[in-house]
Design an enzyme around this catalytic site. Structure first.
Site, PDB file in Angstrom:
ATOM      1  N   SER A 154       0.859  -1.182   0.000  1.00  0.00           N
ATOM      2  CA  SER A 154       0.000   0.000   0.000  1.00  0.00           C
ATOM      3  C   SER A 154       0.891   1.227   0.000  1.00  0.00           C
ATOM      4  O   SER A 154       2.104   1.136   0.257  1.00  0.00           O
ATOM      5  CB  SER A 154      -0.852  -0.029   1.272  1.00  0.00           C
ATOM      6  OG  SER A 154      -1.430   1.221   1.555  1.00  0.00           O
ATOM      7  N   TYR A 168      -2.197  -0.587  10.650  1.00  0.00           N
ATOM      8  CA  TYR A 168      -2.153  -0.926   9.226  1.00  0.00           C
ATOM      9  C   TYR A 168      -0.838  -0.470   8.603  1.00  0.00           C
ATOM     10  O   TYR A 168      -0.188  -1.233   7.870  1.00  0.00           O
ATOM     11  CB  TYR A 168      -3.343  -0.279   8.516  1.00  0.00           C
ATOM     12  CG  TYR A 168      -3.442  -0.603   7.050  1.00  0.00           C
ATOM     13  CD1 TYR A 168      -3.924  -1.838   6.621  1.00  0.00           C
ATOM     14  CD2 TYR A 168      -3.081   0.327   6.078  1.00  0.00           C
ATOM     15  CE1 TYR A 168      -4.030  -2.140   5.271  1.00  0.00           C
ATOM     16  CE2 TYR A 168      -3.185   0.034   4.725  1.00  0.00           C
ATOM     17  CZ  TYR A 168      -3.659  -1.196   4.329  1.00  0.00           C
ATOM     18  OH  TYR A 168      -3.762  -1.487   2.991  1.00  0.00           O
TER      19      TYR A 168
END
Length: 253
Positions: free
Chosen positions: A142, A155
């Site tokens: 990501s 995350y």
């Protein structure tokens, strides 16, 4: 015409394992690899994975954070198709909480799936690939591999760990003819935030407008990058995190 034919047979004779395959990027990747000739073990903890069963796709219901399930998933590839050529570590989850409100279970849950699951599958895949002296591992990261914003500490930490796992493992793997790389995706219209927002895909579509490209990606766009990294066309890429985030990682806001 020749390019189309080539694309359709890119993975002929190859065996792939894709985690988080029941929806989103994982589903798009499973379908794309299969369409281009691969046999696929499709892994997910959702029972929806069973709907993918068809010639050349074998669903496997499993939690990627459970070591025994990982061992059995890789063994299934060997038992069913005789080998494993490609691993796509796609399974991922997210929470949005400030650190001060986060429980240890919150933290451990995110790291278990996003980082530990990728470690376990990579380890077992490497053990299967080393005797053949070839293979490709693609991790789905990501822009949070490098960047962060409030409420995504767990995350971001997990994706930072995934980026470093990619780099370190690539150096161990390349002597065995195995390439390890990652794609750093931006906002993708998937269900990953459904437990946080009433309309998870709608939220991500809107959030994606913050990228320089002014939109979120569709899962199929990220699947194409994954397929490239898994293919022989990416033969010189080792330890790379290829950013497919619409420019998010290069924009200063």
């Amino acid at each position: 015409m020749s390019t189309s034919i080539s694309n359709e047979t890119t993975f002929s004779g190859k065996v792939a394992l894709v985690t988080g395959a029941a929806s989103g990027i994982g589903l798009a990747t499973t379908k794309l690899l299969h369409e281009r000739g691969a046999k696929v073990i499709a892994v997910d903890r959702s029972s929806d994975i069973e709907t993918l069963a068809r010639p050349g796709i074998v669903p496997f219901l499993a939690d990627v954070a459970e070591e025994d399930s990982v061992v059995r998933a890789v063994a299934l590839a060997i038992e069913t198709f005789g080998k494993l050529d490609i691993l796509v570590n796609n399974a991922g989850i997210i929470i949005n909480k400030p650190v001060v409100d986060m429980t240890l279970d919150d933290w451990n849950g995110i790291l278990a799936v996003n980082a530990t699951g990728a470690f376990l599958f990579s380890r077992e895949a490497m053990r299967a690939m080393i005797p053949a002296k070839q293979g490709a591992i693609v991790n789905v990261g990501s822009y949070a591999c490098y960047q962060a914003f409030p409420t995504i500490a767990a995350y971001a930490a997990s994706k930072g760990a995934l980026a470093q796992l990619t780099r370190a493992l690539s150096l161990e793997a390349i002597d065995h003819g195995i390439r390890v790389n990652a794609v750093g995706s931006g906002d993708v219209v998937t269900n990953i935030t459904n437990h946080i927002h009433a309309d998870g895909p709608g939220f991500l579509a809107e959030h994606g407008k913050n990228a320089p490209i002014k939109r979120a990606a569709q899962p199929e766009e990220i699947a194409e990058v994954i397929a490239f990294l898994a293919s022989d066309k990416a033969s010189y890429l080792v330890g790379s995190v290829v950013m497919a985030d619409g420019g998010m990682s290069v924009a200063l806001k």
